[in-house]
Scaffold this motif. Structure first.
Motif, PDB file in Angstrom:
ATOM      1  N   GLU A   5       0.964  -1.116   0.141  1.00  0.00           N
ATOM      2  CA  GLU A   5      -0.140  -0.165  -0.127  1.00  0.00           C
ATOM      3  C   GLU A   5       0.626   1.387   0.004  1.00  0.00           C
ATOM      4  N   ILE A   6       1.765   1.436  -1.017  1.00  0.00           N
ATOM      5  CA  ILE A   6       2.571   2.393  -1.160  1.00  0.00           C
ATOM      6  C   ILE A   6       2.076   3.747  -1.300  1.00  0.00           C
ATOM      7  N   ALA A   7       0.844   3.701  -2.010  1.00  0.00           N
ATOM      8  CA  ALA A   7       0.070   5.054  -2.097  1.00  0.00           C
ATOM      9  C   ALA A   7      -0.279   5.781  -1.145  1.00  0.00           C
ATOM     10  N   GLU A   8      -0.276   4.987   0.165  1.00  0.00           N
ATOM     11  CA  GLU A   8      -0.837   5.788   1.358  1.00  0.00           C
ATOM     12  C   GLU A   8       0.366   6.103   2.269  1.00  0.00           C
ATOM     13  N   LEU A   9       1.576   6.055   1.910  1.00  0.00           N
ATOM     14  CA  LEU A   9       2.871   6.751   2.417  1.00  0.00           C
ATOM     15  C   LEU A   9       2.807   8.266   2.545  1.00  0.00           C
ATOM     16  N   PRO A  10       2.880   8.788   3.812  1.00  0.00           N
ATOM     17  CA  PRO A  10       2.273   9.976   3.991  1.00  0.00           C
ATOM     18  C   PRO A  10       3.490  11.121   3.120  1.00  0.00           C
ATOM     19  N   LEU A  11       3.207  12.234   2.478  1.00  0.00           N
ATOM     20  CA  LEU A  11       4.128  12.961   1.526  1.00  0.00           C
ATOM     21  C   LEU A  11       5.384  13.228   2.414  1.00  0.00           C
ATOM     22  N   PRO A  20     -14.970   8.257 -12.361  1.00  0.00           N
ATOM     23  CA  PRO A  20     -13.754   8.740 -12.147  1.00  0.00           C
ATOM     24  C   PRO A  20     -13.037   8.021 -10.862  1.00  0.00           C
ATOM     25  N   ASP A  21     -13.773   7.439 -10.098  1.00  0.00           N
ATOM     26  CA  ASP A  21     -13.100   6.970  -8.873  1.00  0.00           C
ATOM     27  C   ASP A  21     -13.387   5.342  -8.661  1.00  0.00           C
ATOM     28  N   ASN A  22     -13.624   4.941  -9.901  1.00  0.00           N
ATOM     29  CA  ASN A  22     -13.689   3.169 -10.095  1.00  0.00           C
ATOM     30  C   ASN A  22     -13.354   2.887 -11.275  1.00  0.00           C
ATOM     31  N   LEU A  23     -12.032   2.474 -11.596  1.00  0.00           N
ATOM     32  CA  LEU A  23     -11.350   1.809 -12.542  1.00  0.00           C
ATOM     33  C   LEU A  23     -11.853   0.742 -13.177  1.00  0.00           C
ATOM     34  N   GLU A  24     -12.677  -0.112 -12.442  1.00  0.00           N
ATOM     35  CA  GLU A  24     -13.447  -1.465 -12.578  1.00  0.00           C
ATOM     36  C   GLU A  24     -14.603  -1.157 -13.454  1.00  0.00           C
ATOM     37  N   GLN A  25     -15.265   0.039 -13.077  1.00  0.00           N
ATOM     38  CA  GLN A  25     -16.536   0.296 -13.655  1.00  0.00           C
ATOM     39  C   GLN A  25     -16.078   1.185 -14.979  1.00  0.00           C
ATOM     40  N   ALA A  26     -15.164   1.746 -14.974  1.00  0.00           N
ATOM     41  CA  ALA A  26     -14.490   2.407 -16.161  1.00  0.00           C
ATOM     42  C   ALA A  26     -14.307   1.459 -17.364  1.00  0.00           C
ATOM     43  N   ALA A  27     -13.546   0.361 -16.845  1.00  0.00           N
ATOM     44  CA  ALA A  27     -13.101  -0.475 -18.014  1.00  0.00           C
ATOM     45  C   ALA A  27     -14.493  -1.287 -18.400  1.00  0.00           C
ATOM     46  N   GLN A  28     -15.461  -1.801 -17.493  1.00  0.00           N
ATOM     47  CA  GLN A  28     -16.793  -2.174 -17.846  1.00  0.00           C
ATOM     48  C   GLN A  28     -17.358  -1.282 -19.020  1.00  0.00           C
ATOM     49  N   TYR A  29     -17.386  -0.180 -18.636  1.00  0.00           N
ATOM     50  CA  TYR A  29     -18.008   1.000 -19.545  1.00  0.00           C
ATOM     51  C   TYR A  29     -17.543   1.086 -20.889  1.00  0.00           C
ATOM     52  N   ALA A  30     -16.057   0.771 -20.893  1.00  0.00           N
ATOM     53  CA  ALA A  30     -15.269   0.837 -22.267  1.00  0.00           C
ATOM     54  C   ALA A  30     -15.399  -0.515 -22.874  1.00  0.00           C
ATOM     55  N   GLY A  31     -15.879  -1.434 -22.264  1.00  0.00           N
ATOM     56  CA  GLY A  31     -15.914  -3.017 -22.847  1.00  0.00           C
ATOM     57  C   GLY A  31     -14.588  -3.903 -22.830  1.00  0.00           C
ATOM     58  N   ARG A  38      -0.148   7.185 -11.029  1.00  0.00           N
ATOM     59  CA  ARG A  38      -0.307   8.220 -11.736  1.00  0.00           C
ATOM     60  C   ARG A  38      -1.449   9.159 -11.358  1.00  0.00           C
ATOM     61  N   GLU A  39      -2.522   8.517 -10.940  1.00  0.00           N
ATOM     62  CA  GLU A  39      -3.564   9.315 -10.265  1.00  0.00           C
ATOM     63  C   GLU A  39      -3.407   9.957  -9.142  1.00  0.00           C
ATOM     64  N   GLU A  40      -2.712   9.315  -8.272  1.00  0.00           N
ATOM     65  CA  GLU A  40      -2.255   9.850  -6.960  1.00  0.00           C
ATOM     66  C   GLU A  40      -1.321  10.922  -7.107  1.00  0.00           C
ATOM     67  N   VAL A  41      -0.489  10.977  -8.438  1.00  0.00           N
ATOM     68  CA  VAL A  41       0.558  12.105  -8.635  1.00  0.00           C
ATOM     69  C   VAL A  41      -0.461  13.375  -9.092  1.00  0.00           C
ATOM     70  N   LYS A  42      -1.422  13.063 -10.091  1.00  0.00           N
ATOM     71  CA  LYS A  42      -2.334  14.434 -10.529  1.00  0.00           C
ATOM     72  C   LYS A  42      -2.959  14.785  -9.295  1.00  0.00           C
ATOM     73  N   ALA A  43      -3.502  14.096  -8.387  1.00  0.00           N
ATOM     74  CA  ALA A  43      -4.285  14.512  -7.239  1.00  0.00           C
ATOM     75  C   ALA A  43      -3.347  15.368  -6.280  1.00  0.00           C
ATOM     76  N   GLY A  44      -1.852  15.131  -6.398  1.00  0.00           N
ATOM     77  CA  GLY A  44      -1.083  15.891  -5.458  1.00  0.00           C
ATOM     78  C   GLY A  44      -0.754  15.016  -4.216  1.00  0.00           C
TER      79      GLY A  44
END
Length: 451
Positions: free
Chosen positions: A245-251, A425-436, A290-296
């Motif tokens: 869970e490296i994305a949870e590492l504090p800045l 925007p917050d669920n890549l699983e559903q985004a992938a399903q949306y795109a088939g 990448r999304e975490e970087v965009k969100a700062g």
């Protein structure tokens, strides 16, 4: 640490601590338990140690641990005084009869009132005793990772190749897909496999505790710091450190981690001098960095340092052919435990298991099997042995499917992926399903179009 009753010390005094320790160590019949003093000379040698190493207590007691065990010289276990604790460290032991044993070593040091090393208790177990059961077809198993799925086979191929290098690896996958097992497999396949493999979940501790656990602290650094504490980087020196869970590492800690990766040194909490280390870092996350970087929320320079080699683990719902393989493996393992023996699976139950979405992935499958063994007693696994959620009506998926069929056919791929991200925007699983697309394909297409 274990918990005990306030009456424990009184009971221990009545029985005798020496007798309790001797009985406790002899309970580990499948492994070797022994105790050393401040000079690393052996004080106690269990019956399991006699059987595993072929050495009697009279041959070992009073001798230095390293001499008695005849460990490989490049992996001296006597650094425990500095490390404090070691878990599942791979060591190679040479028996008097010429045989070589590959073992896992777990040990805990003790210190006197002045902070000096006072001795340790250690437990060693042969690797063959602790390895997961292997299926008859070894090609389906890789360090306990069972799969026949082509995407997983490709991931395993990458693991084998990258393990030979020192490249930093980022493992991406949903919770329960086996990210730590993959990290351990990378370690075991690498030249560092006889050195420590340590792991930590970056989301499990507060920032201050995480900093102390990663980088250690010096005596007096803060209230309660009564002695120097070697952090995970120092204890994993020469081996591998897995940061889950490296994305949870504090800045504020990301800059310090970046320094370790770039400079191979760090300064402990409260310290004034750098400590040099040689540690391979493997990180894992269920989020998009990448999304975490965009969100700062994540440093871009650290992201590039961590994801030199990205490995994506597909969820269990995309590995349908693995469900029966994993299910049979888990059943075989539970059948040896005695209170229930499953010989078959009812067709209706198997159909539900294959059609289930498995949001918790392999971890959830393991829990389902444990549930079945706890509530049922028949030799056949039936629908009634499955958790309640398997008997609930399936959620309708027509909304997504109808939206897909209603989408204009002329829409190009880049626009389709952009629209999927905007709508989910917050669920890549559903985004992938949306795109088939599968999640892995969706992730690759995003990267291709820079979205």
């Amino acid at each position: 640490m274990a918990s005990s009753s306030p009456l424990f010390k009184r009971w221990l005094g009545q029985i005798g601590a020496d007798q309790v320790v001797e009985v406790l160590t002899d309970l580990f019949e499948s492994g070797a338990a022994f105790i050393v003093d401040s000079n690393s000379d052996i004080l106690l040698w269990s019956k399991g140690a006699e059987q595993l190493f072929g050495l009697s207590a009279t041959e070992t007691i009073g001798k230095p641990c390293k001499t008695a065990l005849n460990c490989d010289s490049d992996n001296d276990p006597c650094n425990l005084a500095e490390l404090g604790i070691v878990k599942s460290q791979a060591v190679r032991i040479h028996r008097p009869d010429g045989r070589t044993l590959n073992c896992y070593r777990t040990a805990r040091a003790f210190y006197d009132s002045n902070g000096g090393f006072a001795g340790a208790i250690e437990f060693l177990q042969a690797q063959s005793d602790t390895a997961p059961e292997q299926k008859p077809d070894d090609s389906d198993s890789f360090h306990g990772i069972l799969s026949r799925d082509p995407a997983m086979k490709e991931a395993i191929k990458i693991i084998r190749n990258v393990a030979e290098t020192e490249a930093t690896v980022l493992i991406r996958g949903e919770s329960g897909t086996g990210k730590e097992m993959v990290a351990h497999a990378l370690h075991l396949e690498s030249p560092r496999h006889y050195q420590p493999f340590l792991a930590i979940n970056c989301a499990a501790l507060t920032p201050s505790l995480l900093e102390s656990e990663l980088f250690g602290h010096v005596k007096g650094a803060f209230t309660g710091a009564v002695r120097n504490h070697a952090g995970l980087f120092q204890r994993a020196n020469g081996g591998t450190l897995f940061l889950d869970e490296i994305a949870e590492l504090p800045l504020e800690l990301q800059a310090k981690l970046l320094r370790v990766i770039q400079e191979r040194n760090f300064i402990p909490v409260g310290g004034d001098s750098a400590v040099s280390v040689d540690v391979r870092i493997i990180a894992a996350t269920h989020r998009s960095l990448r999304e975490e970087v965009k969100a700062g929320r994540f440093r871009e320079d650290l992201m590039y340092r961590l994801r030199v080699v990205p490995i994506f683990l597909p969820p269990l719902r995309e590995r349908r052919q693995d469900i029966s393989l994993l299910l049979q493996h888990l059943i075989d393992r539970h059948n040896t435990q005695g209170h229930r023996h499953i010989d078959s699976i009812a067709p209706e139950a198997m159909r539900l298991l294959l059609d289930y979405r498995w949001p918790g992935n392999v971890r959830e499958l393991n829990n389902v099997v444990e549930y079945a063994y706890a509530v049922g007693r028949d030799s056949e696994l039936s629908i009634g042995d499955l958790p309640p959620e398997f008997r609930e009506p399936l959620r309708p998926t027509a909304t997504i499917d109808q939206h897909l069929t209603a989408r204009p056919k002329s829409q190009n791929e880049a626009e389709l992926i952009r629209e999927a991200l905007e709508n989910n925007p917050d669920n890549l699983e559903q985004a992938a399903q949306y795109a088939g697309m599968s999640r892995a394909t969706f992730w690759r297409k995003r990267r291709k179009y820079g979205l």
